[in-house]
Design an enzyme around this catalytic site. Structure first.
Site, PDB file in Angstrom:
ATOM      1  N   GLY A   1       0.825  -1.196   0.000  1.00  0.00           N
ATOM      2  CA  GLY A   1       0.000   0.000   0.000  1.00  0.00           C
ATOM      3  C   GLY A   1       0.861   1.249   0.000  1.00  0.00           C
ATOM      4  O   GLY A   1       2.017   1.218   0.416  1.00  0.00           O
ATOM      5  N   SER A   2       0.300   2.360  -0.480  1.00  0.00           N
ATOM      6  CA  SER A   2       1.001   3.637  -0.391  1.00  0.00           C
ATOM      7  C   SER A   2       0.814   4.188   1.017  1.00  0.00           C
ATOM      8  O   SER A   2       0.000   3.688   1.792  1.00  0.00           O
ATOM      9  CB  SER A   2       0.443   4.603  -1.430  1.00  0.00           C
TER      10      SER A   2
ATOM     11  N   HIS B   1       3.552   4.532   3.032  1.00  0.00           N
ATOM     12  CA  HIS B   1       4.696   4.057   3.819  1.00  0.00           C
ATOM     13  C   HIS B   1       6.015   4.671   3.346  1.00  0.00           C
ATOM     14  O   HIS B   1       7.084   4.148   3.637  1.00  0.00           O
ATOM     15  CB  HIS B   1       4.807   2.530   3.729  1.00  0.00           C
TER      16      HIS B   1
ATOM     17  N   LYS C   1       5.257  -8.531   2.432  1.00  0.00           N
ATOM     18  CA  LYS C   1       5.097  -8.337   3.874  1.00  0.00           C
ATOM     19  C   LYS C   1       3.890  -9.159   4.329  1.00  0.00           C
ATOM     20  O   LYS C   1       2.890  -9.229   3.628  1.00  0.00           O
ATOM     21  CB  LYS C   1       4.874  -6.854   4.195  1.00  0.00           C
TER      22      LYS C   1
ATOM     23  N   HIS D   1       0.012   0.296   9.819  1.00  0.00           N
ATOM     24  CA  HIS D   1      -1.219   0.968   9.406  1.00  0.00           C
ATOM     25  C   HIS D   1      -1.957   1.463  10.643  1.00  0.00           C
ATOM     26  O   HIS D   1      -3.103   1.843  10.580  1.00  0.00           O
ATOM     27  CB  HIS D   1      -2.142   0.018   8.644  1.00  0.00           C
TER      28      HIS D   1
END
Lengths: 204, 331
Positions: free
Chosen positions: B54-55, B57, B105, B219
């Site tokens: 996901g963006s 990070h 991950k 997250h």
């Protein structure tokens, strides 16, 4: 009663209406026990489905579901994309070349449940969308037709039952006992899908 | 919500355009995809490394693209894993004929999407192997959970497996290095404040002014417990006490240490935390080969940090020290 191509398209369009209406609610449920993006992801994918399906020609129900699966996989992301994508793809494969009567629909949902278990490495009782799909399959096994009312009822009861479960799969599993008293977001969106099917069948 | 964005729905695309225009000498975008690849991809006769997620990070994952590290980074929506078709595009863009290693991950969505991409790539005749990083000691590893999450330790997997690939290692050799790193790297994080999701404008989770979440995920997912805010020394002590016993360190061992900022914590505070971590390691006689301080695997503007410790041997040390041109991990 058989499910035809037009009804299948209507079903998906109606499912999108529900997902759009409940987008924030789904994200709220997900924020409580996950990472809060279930509504946004589902809304992105189903909007694309509703934009695409009515403008295309399909020969059979299987083709509609295959197109749906492709869009879900390429637009939803997260865990919901592969899971819903797998469910639609398995239903498409199972119905290839046949009219969708009660018996075929039961086989389709059966294949979807197997696909979900395999992809998600999960089983019943782990507070996932399987806990809605599996009870719907049980009802389809009992009745020999695609009975919208019974499907909706089974899906609704099953969705409510996820509240008392402790999550052992998916993001919510990190919360363990803290996941109790919350509905599973994937079960809720699965309920909307079956509710949309029931409404489509009622409309005829 | 107060953010430097134009349109919440365009954040990822515009970010990718911005990254590529910042580092045109090391990377390029695969047109029409969310993949960023090495400038010279595909590199013929070299095993390729593909990662992503996901963006939100940043600098993970695109910042680790470059010679000596990743061949491709695939971006998903904010905190949402990329879809299989996008990962497949990344794989196809970097396969140089020697195969592709996927670094995943351990998050349900990432594992499922990357697995599907691997199946699709294999159907196209590309040799694909995958490793799943699970360095987070905060959540237990048992048959009842999805297992430990993959967090900042992933950066070391990118670096060392990337170095092995650059040195001409075969797909299986590169995979072995990645697995060795995974077996020897452990992390744990702490959050002081939540982050705000650009799409919804809402905080990802609730945390009172005087509370911290120990063992937080990248997250903002919970880990061990919410507790009252304590001093930096006590936080450092708790992180170290959770991470070290997992690695069976003794006086003969060297480690690499990473104190990673989650997005909104100043370097000043990371150094304060690092001071105590180093003191504890020194007390235990553990030798620190190198320390990395800064933002490697963030969580939008979440305040907090994570500690990652990698136990080294001669091979891993050499791979860690070798050259990397990735913008976020230059060596």
């Amino acid at each position: 009663m058989e499910l035809d191509v037009r009804q299948t398209v209507d079903w998906m369009v109606k499912a999108n209406e529900k997902v759009q209406e409940q987008k924030d609610y789904l994200s709220q449920l997900d924020r409580a026990i996950g990472d809060g993006d279930h509504g946004i992801n589902m809304a992105r994918g189903f909007q694309e489905i509703a934009n695409t399906l009515p403008n295309e020609e399909f020969e059979e129900v299987s083709d509609v579901l295959k197109k749906t699966a492709t869009i879900v996989m390429s637009k939803v992301g997260g865990a919901s994309g592969p899971l819903y994508g797998t469910a639609f793809l398995k239903m498409s494969m199972e119905s290839k070349g046949s009219n969708v009567d009660g018996e075929t629909f039961e086989k389709m949902v059966g294949a979807a449940v197997e696909g979900l278990k395999q992809r998600g490495k999960a089983k019943e009782g782990e507070k996932t969308m399987i806990d809605v799909w599996s009870p719907v399959l049980d009802v389809l096994k009992e009745v020999s037709e695609i009975n919208g009312e019974k499907i909706r009822e089974a899906a609704h009861t099953a969705m409510e039952a996820t509240k008392d479960m402790v999550a052992t799969k998916g993001r919510a599993a990190y919360l363990k006992e803290r996941s109790k008293d919350h509905l599973d977001p994937g079960s809720v969106s699965s309920y909307y899908l079956f509710e949309a099917l029931a409404e489509t069948l009622e409309k005829g | 919500m107060k953010k430097l964005i134009n349109d919440p729905n365009q954040v990822v695309t515009e970010m990718l355009e911005g990254i590529v225009s910042a580092y045109p000498e090391s990377m390029k975008r695969v047109e029409g995809t969310t993949c960023i690849v090495r400038k010279d991809a595909p590199v013929k006769d070299k095993v390729a490394l593909v990662s992503g997620g996901g963006s939100g990070h940043e600098p993970a994952h695109a910042g680790f693209v470059g010679q000596g590290m990743l061949d491709a980074a695939v971006a998903g929506e904010v905190f949402t894993s990329p879809t299989p078709d996008q990962v497949l595009e990344g794989i196809k863009a970097v396969d140089g004929g020697e195969g592709v290693l996927l670094v995943i991950k351990n998050y349900t969505g990432d594992v499922m999407n990357f697995e599907m991409a691997a199946e699709l790539a294999e159907a196209e005749g590309i040799n694909v192997e995958k490793v799943v990083v699970n360095d987070d000691v905060a959540v237990e590893d048992s048959s009842f959970t999805t297992g430990r999450r993959g967090v900042a330790g992933t950066v070391f997997v990118h670096k060392l497996a990337g170095a092995k690939a650059e040195a001409g290692g075969s797909l299986l050799e590169v995979k072995e290095v990645a697995e060795k790193v995974i077996a020897n790297v452990r992390s744990m994080g702490v959050a002081l404040s939540p982050c705000i999701m650009p799409t919804s404008g809402e905080p990802g989770f609730e945390l009172a002014e005087d509370e911290v979440e120990m063992g937080v995920g990248i997250h903002g997912e919970p880990g061990i417990e919410k507790k009252k805010l304590v001093t930096a020394n006590e936080i450092a002590k708790e992180l170290t006490e959770k991470v070290l016993p997992e690695l069976e360190l003794d006086r003969s061992v060297e480690v690499a240490v990473m104190v990673n900022g989650m997005g909104a914590t100043p370097e000043m505070e990371l150094y304060v935390v690092n001071r105590k971590i180093q003191a504890i390691l020194s007390e235990k006689g553990v030798q620190v080969h190198e320390t990395f301080i800064g933002e490697y695997m963030t969580s939008l503007e979440m305040a907090g940090c994570s500690l990652t410790v990698l136990k080294l041997d001669d091979e891993l040390k050499e791979l860690l020290d070798s050259r990397s041109k990735a913008p976020a991990f230059r060596k």
